[in-house]
Scaffold this motif. Structure first.
Motif, mmCIF file in Angstrom:
data_model
loop_
_atom_site.group_PDB
_atom_site.id
_atom_site.type_symbol
_atom_site.label_atom_id
_atom_site.label_comp_id
_atom_site.label_asym_id
_atom_site.label_seq_id
_atom_site.Cartn_x
_atom_site.Cartn_y
_atom_site.Cartn_z
ATOM 1 N N ASN A 61 0.828 -1.208 0.000
ATOM 2 C CA ASN A 61 0.000 0.000 0.000
ATOM 3 C C ASN A 61 0.870 1.268 0.000
ATOM 4 O O ASN A 61 2.096 1.202 0.096
ATOM 5 N N ASN A 62 0.187 2.398 -0.095
ATOM 6 C CA ASN A 62 0.902 3.679 -0.223
ATOM 7 C C ASN A 62 1.889 3.947 0.901
ATOM 8 O O ASN A 62 3.009 4.387 0.680
ATOM 9 N N ASN A 63 1.434 3.653 2.131
ATOM 10 C CA ASN A 63 2.302 3.914 3.284
ATOM 11 C C ASN A 63 3.550 3.044 3.279
ATOM 12 O O ASN A 63 4.652 3.512 3.550
ATOM 13 N N GLU A 64 3.314 1.778 2.931
ATOM 14 C CA GLU A 64 4.460 0.843 2.870
ATOM 15 C C GLU A 64 5.463 1.287 1.804
ATOM 16 O O GLU A 64 6.667 1.224 2.005
ATOM 17 N N GLN A 65 4.914 1.775 0.690
ATOM 18 C CA GLN A 65 5.779 2.219 -0.405
ATOM 19 C C GLN A 65 6.613 3.439 0.034
ATOM 20 O O GLN A 65 7.811 3.505 -0.225
ATOM 21 N N LYS A 66 5.928 4.375 0.700
ATOM 22 C CA LYS A 66 6.636 5.570 1.184
ATOM 23 C C LYS A 66 7.751 5.185 2.138
ATOM 24 O O LYS A 66 8.864 5.705 2.079
ATOM 25 N N GLU A 67 7.420 4.238 3.027
ATOM 26 C CA GLU A 67 8.404 3.791 4.022
ATOM 27 C C GLU A 67 9.623 3.176 3.332
ATOM 28 O O GLU A 67 10.764 3.447 3.709
ATOM 29 N N LYS A 68 9.358 2.393 2.271
ATOM 30 C CA LYS A 68 10.441 1.739 1.528
ATOM 31 C C LYS A 68 11.346 2.790 0.879
ATOM 32 O O LYS A 68 12.583 2.694 0.929
#
Ligand SMILES: Nc1ncnc2c1ncn2[C@@H]1O[C@H](COP(=O)(O)OP(=O)(O)OP(=O)(O)O)[C@@H](O)[C@H]1O
Ligand SMILES: [Mg+2]
Length: 270
Positions: free
Chosen positions: A2-9
């Motif tokens: 999801n978007n948050n996981e992508q940002k974190e990555k």
């Protein structure tokens, strides 16, 4: 993902890169609007020149699909890894990493922008650069994805734009200068390459592509002018054999021009 996981990555990758290059004092990107004007020649020789002057220097070959640095530095063979990190190869003391040493010889690399950018991030975040005074990135021609990736993540403090004195090259280098300005690179400088040819037989100067256009453009666009590099036939032949004129013939006009520019760069950081 999801978007948050992508940002974190993405944040994690950025952190990895900034930690990995934290011991590099100055990052310089070398680019041009037009291809074949001498970016790789300039990157390699300036890196050698800085190393000769006692600075620990590296070259990051950011031309993923047309990597030429190993050819010009005489580096063949594969790179090694240690503890999961890629170890740069060494040429005359300069640390070098290039896609050409990560793939079998003559294999074409047909990658879209995002894959090329990913590889550049790998070079920044996963190569064991240790501490360096200068890391010089040799960029592919044009104004593509790699340039944005490298500027965002490497945070260079100088952009060197290479141009020939030819009108078509100068038009493209104006674009490259304005791109460097837009990306807020603190120091922007121009080098005029292939600036005149001294006939080896009679000593007469031939301005094959014109001359003086680079200096004029630098003045007009309010960027620094680092100097002119003449065309040198011996240098071209040596480059094809993986050798540099600055080691093989210190008295050559081109070697002197390179060391003049090296001193100009050192002055910019004083
Ligand atoms: N001052 C010079 N004198 C003689 N030959 C030169 C000079 N500068 C570059 N060359 C030669 O011109 C060719 C192109 O140079 P180089 O590969 O450095 O250009 P480039 O801008 O990196 O090209 P590309 O856009 O393909 O990456 C090479 O064969 C190189 O040896
Ligand atoms: Mg090149």
């Amino acid at each position: 993902m999801n978007n948050n996981e992508q940002k974190e990555k993405i944040e994690l990758e950025k952190k990895k890169i900034s930690d990995n290059i934290s011991q590099i004092k100055h990052c310089i990107v070398v680019f041009s609007g037009k291809g074949g004007v001498g970016k790789t020649t300039v990157s390699v020789n300036l890196a050698y020149g800085l190393q000769v002057h006692g600075f620990k220097t590296g070259i990051l070959d950011a031309d993923i699909t047309g990597p030429n640095v190993p050819k010009m530095t005489g580096l063949t063979g594969d790179v090694n890894t240690n503890d999961g990190k890629i170890l740069p190869q060494i040429s005359h003391g300069v640390k070098v990493i290039s896609m050409a040493n990560l793939l079998p010889a003559n294999q074409a690399i047909v990658w879209r922008g995002p894959m090329r950018s990913k590889m550049i991030n790998e070079f920044l975040g996963n190569v064991d650069w240790e501490s360096l005074d200068y890391l010089i990135a040799d960029l592919p021609p044009g104004t593509g994805d790699e340039i944005i990736t490298i500027v965002q993540n490497m945070k260079p403090d100088m952009a060197i734009i290479v141009s020939t004195p030819q009108e078509v090259s100068l038009i493209d280098s104006a674009r490259a200068i304005s791109m460097a300005k837009k990306m807020n690179i603190p120091k922007i400088a121009l080098i005029e390459n292939m600036s005149g040819l001294i006939c080896p037989e009679c000593g007469h100067r031939i301005d094959l592509f014109g001359s003086g256009g680079g200096k004029k453009q630098a003045e007009e666009m309010h960027v620094d002018f680092l100097g002119e590099i003449p065309i040198n036939l011996e240098a071209r032949e040596l480059a094809d054999q993986g050798k540099s004129i600055i080691f093989e013939n210190k008295e050559a006009d081109m070697s002197k021009a390179i060391f003049h520019i090296v001193r100009e760069i050192e002055k910019k950081y004083n």
